[in-house]
Design a protein around this motif. Structure first.
Motif, PDB file in Angstrom:
ATOM      1  N   ARG A  81      -0.041  -7.005   6.199  1.00 54.74           N
ATOM      2  CA  ARG A  81       0.330  -8.415   5.989  1.00 54.74           C
ATOM      3  C   ARG A  81      -0.566  -9.175   5.005  1.00 54.74           C
ATOM      4  O   ARG A  81      -0.048  -9.880   4.140  1.00 54.74           O
ATOM      5  CB  ARG A  81       0.392  -9.134   7.339  1.00 54.74           C
ATOM      6  CG  ARG A  81       1.487  -8.595   8.247  1.00 54.74           C
ATOM      7  CD  ARG A  81       1.651  -9.480   9.456  1.00 54.74           C
ATOM      8  NE  ARG A  81       2.537  -8.880  10.458  1.00 54.74           N
ATOM      9  CZ  ARG A  81       3.099  -9.551  11.447  1.00 54.74           C
ATOM     10  NH1 ARG A  81       2.870 -10.848  11.577  1.00 54.74           N
ATOM     11  NH2 ARG A  81       3.877  -8.938  12.328  1.00 54.74           N
ATOM     12  N   ASP A 135       2.988  -2.495   2.814  1.00 57.03           N
ATOM     13  CA  ASP A 135       1.736  -3.230   2.646  1.00 57.03           C
ATOM     14  C   ASP A 135       1.370  -3.960   3.941  1.00 57.03           C
ATOM     15  O   ASP A 135       2.223  -4.606   4.554  1.00 57.03           O
ATOM     16  CB  ASP A 135       1.893  -4.278   1.538  1.00 57.03           C
ATOM     17  CG  ASP A 135       2.110  -3.661   0.177  1.00 57.03           C
ATOM     18  OD1 ASP A 135       1.123  -3.433  -0.514  1.00 57.03           O
ATOM     19  OD2 ASP A 135       3.280  -3.397  -0.182  1.00 57.03           O
ATOM     20  N   ARG A 140      -2.348  -8.117   2.483  1.00 60.27           N
ATOM     21  CA  ARG A 140      -2.077  -7.635   1.128  1.00 60.27           C
ATOM     22  C   ARG A 140      -0.680  -8.032   0.678  1.00 60.27           C
ATOM     23  O   ARG A 140      -0.465  -8.346  -0.502  1.00 60.27           O
ATOM     24  CB  ARG A 140      -2.246  -6.113   1.059  1.00 60.27           C
ATOM     25  CG  ARG A 140      -1.890  -5.532  -0.304  1.00 60.27           C
ATOM     26  CD  ARG A 140      -2.300  -4.072  -0.411  1.00 60.27           C
ATOM     27  NE  ARG A 140      -1.701  -3.429  -1.570  1.00 60.27           N
ATOM     28  CZ  ARG A 140      -2.112  -3.587  -2.820  1.00 60.27           C
ATOM     29  NH1 ARG A 140      -3.130  -4.389  -3.075  1.00 60.27           N
ATOM     30  NH2 ARG A 140      -1.515  -2.961  -3.809  1.00 60.27           N
ATOM     31  N   LEU A 141       0.278  -8.037   1.605  1.00 61.65           N
ATOM     32  CA  LEU A 141       1.642  -8.398   1.242  1.00 61.65           C
ATOM     33  C   LEU A 141       1.690  -9.826   0.707  1.00 61.65           C
ATOM     34  O   LEU A 141       2.370 -10.100  -0.288  1.00 61.65           O
ATOM     35  CB  LEU A 141       2.561  -8.245   2.450  1.00 61.65           C
ATOM     36  CG  LEU A 141       4.047  -8.554   2.220  1.00 61.65           C
ATOM     37  CD1 LEU A 141       4.652  -7.615   1.187  1.00 61.65           C
ATOM     38  CD2 LEU A 141       4.823  -8.458   3.533  1.00 61.65           C
ATOM     39  N   PRO A 170       8.535  -3.463  -0.983  1.00 62.68           N
ATOM     40  CA  PRO A 170       7.169  -2.945  -0.869  1.00 62.68           C
ATOM     41  C   PRO A 170       7.124  -1.751   0.076  1.00 62.68           C
ATOM     42  O   PRO A 170       8.002  -1.587   0.929  1.00 62.68           O
ATOM     43  CB  PRO A 170       6.381  -4.126  -0.310  1.00 62.68           C
ATOM     44  CG  PRO A 170       7.400  -4.960   0.399  1.00 62.68           C
ATOM     45  CD  PRO A 170       8.685  -4.785  -0.365  1.00 62.68           C
ATOM     46  N   GLN A 171       6.100  -0.933  -0.086  1.00 62.54           N
ATOM     47  CA  GLN A 171       6.003   0.288   0.704  1.00 62.54           C
ATOM     48  C   GLN A 171       4.989   0.137   1.823  1.00 62.54           C
ATOM     49  O   GLN A 171       3.965   0.806   1.851  1.00 62.54           O
ATOM     50  CB  GLN A 171       5.629   1.457  -0.203  1.00 62.54           C
ATOM     51  CG  GLN A 171       6.662   1.764  -1.271  1.00 62.54           C
ATOM     52  CD  GLN A 171       8.025   2.094  -0.685  1.00 62.54           C
ATOM     53  OE1 GLN A 171       8.938   1.274  -0.697  1.00 62.54           O
ATOM     54  NE2 GLN A 171       8.151   3.285  -0.158  1.00 62.54           N
ATOM     55  N   SER A 215       4.585  -0.385  -4.357  1.00 66.81           N
ATOM     56  CA  SER A 215       3.553  -1.404  -4.203  1.00 66.81           C
ATOM     57  C   SER A 215       2.417  -1.283  -5.205  1.00 66.81           C
ATOM     58  O   SER A 215       1.442  -2.030  -5.128  1.00 66.81           O
ATOM     59  CB  SER A 215       2.982  -1.345  -2.771  1.00 66.81           C
ATOM     60  OG  SER A 215       3.963  -1.737  -1.831  1.00 66.81           O
ATOM     61  N   SER A 216       2.514  -0.343  -6.136  1.00 66.10           N
ATOM     62  CA  SER A 216       1.500  -0.229  -7.181  1.00 66.10           C
ATOM     63  C   SER A 216       1.612  -1.426  -8.125  1.00 66.10           C
ATOM     64  O   SER A 216       2.642  -2.110  -8.163  1.00 66.10           O
ATOM     65  CB  SER A 216       1.703   1.059  -7.975  1.00 66.10           C
ATOM     66  OG  SER A 216       2.900   0.984  -8.738  1.00 66.10           O
ATOM     67  N   GLN A 233       0.509  -9.795  -2.789  1.00 63.13           N
ATOM     68  CA  GLN A 233       1.475  -9.157  -3.668  1.00 63.13           C
ATOM     69  C   GLN A 233       2.648 -10.095  -3.989  1.00 63.13           C
ATOM     70  O   GLN A 233       3.138 -10.138  -5.126  1.00 63.13           O
ATOM     71  CB  GLN A 233       2.011  -7.877  -3.008  1.00 63.13           C
ATOM     72  CG  GLN A 233       0.977  -6.778  -2.805  1.00 63.13           C
ATOM     73  CD  GLN A 233       0.859  -5.869  -4.013  1.00 63.13           C
ATOM     74  OE1 GLN A 233       0.481  -6.320  -5.091  1.00 63.13           O
ATOM     75  NE2 GLN A 233       1.183  -4.602  -3.829  1.00 63.13           N
TER      76      GLN A 233
END
Length: 305
Positions: free
Chosen positions: A210, A208, A212-213, A205-206, A188-189, A216
């Protein structure tokens, strides 16, 4: 349509997610869970990758990390349709031809069920022990993905010439059953999201949260559009811990529990933000409780998502 898969228990036992019963579990438990996933429509089962854990991290991470190729090959023979995901293979720890040989064989033996999830890794001592480049692992991973694309492609004598790896004129059989092995990029970086956007068939993704997801995913799609990449990409998400029904025991404040309708309503938000597959995890006190939860999710929750 959102499909669902799961990380296998037992094969990795970080204190972040392992349940108490897993410490005494073994191969029979792995087979039972894999067969339950196979029977109940789970899209994939997944296995992690670490070679060795330094003492400074062993308390939190544990030292129990099964080899993903060996584990998934073992479970391929016990299942029929569920896909086999490395989540994630730290491919920078190995020469890409070594990884390609192992994963091509897995795809061949399983009848074409491999999904190759890859990531950069984070344990410096692990890289140092095998002579791998920890500081440059991002660049190594970028080129390794390209080399794996070549080595896992249709050609018996693959060819790749890069900054770190170069090979040609070397025959590799058996070939994978799939014409194109799906490569899902984990992390997720910012570098991982960019790598997934530009090089991946999927993104893992690792965990994240919701809000932030959603950000992303928008970034991922923007990067692909700017690069002119029109091919579809499978966007994943790791859900909150789940328990179908009323647990009757303390499952933790971050666990989603309750009636199937309520769980489905909550999980539908992932599809609405552009997620294609969710990785689910269930709280459990035994193997039987886990497989019961897996069945309940598949029969009562998944049809409502």
């Amino acid at each position: 349509m959102v499909v669902y898969g799961m990380q296998l228990p037992v094969q990795s036992q970080s204190t972040l997610y392992a349940e108490g019963w897993e410490a005494a579990a073994g191969p029979d438990d792995l087979v039972a869970v894999a067969r339950a996933a196979d029977a109940h429509g789970y899209d994939y089962i997944a296995s992690c990758d670490h070679i060795a854990i330094p003492r400074r991290l062993a308390g939190a991470m544990s030292t129990i990390w099964y080899d993903p190729v060996a584990t998934l090959s073992y479970l391929a023979a016990a299942t029929e349709r569920v896909r086999l995901l490395s989540h994630v293979a730290v491919v920078g720890l190995r020469h890409p031809l070594v990884s390609a040989k192992a994963y091509a064989t897995l795809d061949h033996l399983s009848g074409g069920r491999l999904v190759l999830g890859v990531g950069a890794g984070h344990v410096k001592e692990e890289f140092d022990a095998v002579g791998a480049d920890f500081e440059g692992r991002g660049g190594v991973l970028d080129e390794t993905v390209d080399a794996l694309r070549a080595a896992l492609g249709p050609e018996e004598f693959p060819e790749h010439h890069g900054e770190r790896f170069s090979f040609e004129g070397l025959g590799m059989r058996p070939r994978p059953v799939q014409e194109r092995i799906p490569v899902w990029i984990g992390g997720s970086s910012p570098a991982a999201v960019r790598r997934a956007a530009l090089k991946g068939d999927g993104w893992l993704p690792q965990g994240d949260p919701r809000p932030r997801l959603a950000e992303q995913i928008a970034k991922l799609r923007g990067l692909r559009e700017a690069a002119g990449i029109e091919a579809p990409i499978t966007v994943g998400a790791i859900t909150e811990a789940l328990y179908v029904g009323e647990p009757g025991w303390e499952t933790g404040r971050r666990t989603l529990s309750g009636k199937p309708e309520a769980l489905a309503e909550s999980l539908r938000a992932y599809g609405e933000m552009g997620v294609h597959q969710i990785q689910v995890r269930f709280r459990s006190r035994s193997r039987t409780e886990l497989t019961d939860q897996m069945a309940a999710f598949a029969t009562e929750v998944a049809p409502l998502i």
